[in-house]
Design a protein around this motif. Structure first.
Motif, PDB file in Angstrom:
ATOM      1  N   TYR A 159       0.731  -1.605   0.041  1.00 18.13           N
ATOM      2  CA  TYR A 159       0.128  -0.465  -0.015  1.00 18.13           C
ATOM      3  C   TYR A 159       0.819   1.720  -0.002  1.00 18.13           C
ATOM      4  O   TYR A 159       1.240   1.396   1.009  1.00 18.13           O
ATOM      5  CB  TYR A 159      -1.330  -0.315   1.295  1.00 18.13           C
ATOM      6  CG  TYR A 159      -2.063   0.935   0.848  1.00 18.13           C
ATOM      7  CD1 TYR A 159      -3.560   0.525   0.738  1.00 18.13           C
ATOM      8  CD2 TYR A 159      -1.981   1.889   0.902  1.00 18.13           C
ATOM      9  CE1 TYR A 159      -4.274   1.427   0.543  1.00 18.13           C
ATOM     10  CE2 TYR A 159      -2.768   2.987   1.254  1.00 18.13           C
ATOM     11  CZ  TYR A 159      -4.309   2.262   0.680  1.00 18.13           C
ATOM     12  OH  TYR A 159      -5.731   3.333   0.902  1.00 18.13           O
ATOM     13  N   CYS A 160       1.000   2.009  -1.007  1.00 13.12           N
ATOM     14  CA  CYS A 160       1.920   2.913  -1.082  1.00 13.12           C
ATOM     15  C   CYS A 160       0.998   4.007  -0.755  1.00 13.12           C
ATOM     16  O   CYS A 160      -0.103   5.028  -1.468  1.00 13.12           O
ATOM     17  CB  CYS A 160       2.184   3.004  -2.900  1.00 13.12           C
ATOM     18  SG  CYS A 160       3.137   2.347  -3.254  1.00 13.12           S
ATOM     19  N   ILE A 161       1.906   5.175   0.172  1.00 10.34           N
ATOM     20  CA  ILE A 161       1.369   6.069   0.610  1.00 10.34           C
ATOM     21  C   ILE A 161       2.500   7.593   0.172  1.00 10.34           C
ATOM     22  O   ILE A 161       3.404   7.424   0.987  1.00 10.34           O
ATOM     23  CB  ILE A 161       1.112   6.250   1.874  1.00 10.34           C
ATOM     24  CG1 ILE A 161      -0.158   5.441   2.158  1.00 10.34           C
ATOM     25  CG2 ILE A 161       0.919   8.011   2.686  1.00 10.34           C
ATOM     26  CD1 ILE A 161      -0.163   5.233   3.947  1.00 10.34           C
ATOM     27  N   PRO A 162       1.754   8.160  -0.694  1.00 10.07           N
ATOM     28  CA  PRO A 162       3.251   9.128  -1.076  1.00 10.07           C
ATOM     29  C   PRO A 162       2.924  10.402  -0.171  1.00 10.07           C
ATOM     30  O   PRO A 162       2.360  11.077   0.960  1.00 10.07           O
ATOM     31  CB  PRO A 162       2.931   9.857  -2.241  1.00 10.07           C
ATOM     32  CG  PRO A 162       0.853  10.169  -1.925  1.00 10.07           C
ATOM     33  CD  PRO A 162       1.444   8.596  -0.924  1.00 10.07           C
TER      34      PRO A 162
ATOM     35  N   VAL B  38       0.274  -6.983   5.107  1.00 11.38           N
ATOM     36  CA  VAL B  38       0.295  -4.961   3.860  1.00 11.38           C
ATOM     37  C   VAL B  38       1.492  -4.954   4.602  1.00 11.38           C
ATOM     38  O   VAL B  38       1.971  -4.812   5.696  1.00 11.38           O
ATOM     39  CB  VAL B  38      -1.113  -4.694   4.278  1.00 11.38           C
ATOM     40  CG1 VAL B  38      -0.643  -3.048   3.814  1.00 11.38           C
ATOM     41  CG2 VAL B  38      -2.460  -4.947   3.502  1.00 11.38           C
ATOM     42  N   ILE B  39       2.563  -4.615   2.981  1.00 19.30           N
ATOM     43  CA  ILE B  39       3.483  -3.815   3.740  1.00 19.30           C
ATOM     44  C   ILE B  39       3.105  -1.888   2.814  1.00 19.30           C
ATOM     45  O   ILE B  39       2.508  -1.686   1.884  1.00 19.30           O
ATOM     46  CB  ILE B  39       4.468  -4.544   2.741  1.00 19.30           C
ATOM     47  CG1 ILE B  39       4.741  -5.554   3.186  1.00 19.30           C
ATOM     48  CG2 ILE B  39       5.910  -2.849   3.232  1.00 19.30           C
ATOM     49  CD1 ILE B  39       5.835  -6.561   2.401  1.00 19.30           C
ATOM     50  N   VAL B  40       3.488  -1.419   4.073  1.00 14.83           N
ATOM     51  CA  VAL B  40       2.878   0.075   3.828  1.00 14.83           C
ATOM     52  C   VAL B  40       4.205   0.450   2.970  1.00 14.83           C
ATOM     53  O   VAL B  40       5.231   0.608   3.634  1.00 14.83           O
ATOM     54  CB  VAL B  40       2.562   1.170   5.237  1.00 14.83           C
ATOM     55  CG1 VAL B  40       2.683   2.185   4.544  1.00 14.83           C
ATOM     56  CG2 VAL B  40       1.359   0.603   5.410  1.00 14.83           C
ATOM     57  N   VAL B  41       3.980   1.708   1.805  1.00 14.94           N
ATOM     58  CA  VAL B  41       5.113   2.060   1.035  1.00 14.94           C
ATOM     59  C   VAL B  41       5.002   3.088   1.557  1.00 14.94           C
ATOM     60  O   VAL B  41       4.452   4.019   0.781  1.00 14.94           O
ATOM     61  CB  VAL B  41       5.320   1.350  -0.291  1.00 14.94           C
ATOM     62  CG1 VAL B  41       6.669   1.894  -1.290  1.00 14.94           C
ATOM     63  CG2 VAL B  41       5.545   0.253  -0.249  1.00 14.94           C
TER      64      VAL B  41
END
Length: 155
Positions: free
Chosen positions: A13-16, A41-44
């Motif tokens: 899950y990408c969060i800028p 889930v891996i937050v990027v």
């Protein structure tokens, strides 16, 4: 009768972080309040280097550091600020969200030549609980020989 089964092995899950003081959106809060059915889930956190600019400005104005000193200290200060900041406190607080991620990774400078996804690859390998899946993932990482050797020795 044929049944199609979609097998999701892990989710990124990408969060800028390119907005100063970025908070979680309602969609992100909703996502982390749902059961992922055992899928890790891996937050990027992407665009992490945007936080370097914030820290650079503070080091220059608040502490009066030179351009060179502020430039050198900004990445370390950004990592420290982020580690103690509201995003991670929220993300791993089970009271706020029902299903925290398995882990997170911060990726700076991904728009530069020679960008390094190594931390993401390593955290993904660490996150996978199923040994067969982990071996499959690691075996596909031909470009990361160190990772392959590390897990070969562990197994």
């Amino acid at each position: 009768m044929i049944t199609c089964v979609s097998l999701l092995l892990w989710h990124r899950y990408c969060i800028p972080l390119d907005e100063d003081s970025r908070s979680f959106t309602q969609a992100e809060k909703k996502f982390f309040s749902c059961d992922t059915g055992g899928v890790p889930v891996i937050v990027v956190f992407t665009k992490f280097d945007a936080l370097y600019d914030v820290e650079y400005a503070q080091l220059r104005s608040d502490e009066g550091l030179s351009w060179e000193d502020a430039q050198e200290l900004a990445p370390k200060r950004a990592e420290e600020s982020f580690a103690n900041g509201p995003q991670l406190k929220f993300l791993y607080n089970v009271e706020d969200i029902g299903w925290p991620p398995k882990c997170h990774v911060c990726l700076p400078n991904m728009d530069k030549d020679g960008a390094d996804c190594g931390p993401l690859i390593e955290r993904t390998a660490e996150t996978l609980d199923d040994e067969a899946l982990k071996q499959l993932f690691i075996s596909t990482q031909q470009t990361n020989l160190e990772l392959c050797m590390k897990y070969a020795v562990e197994v």
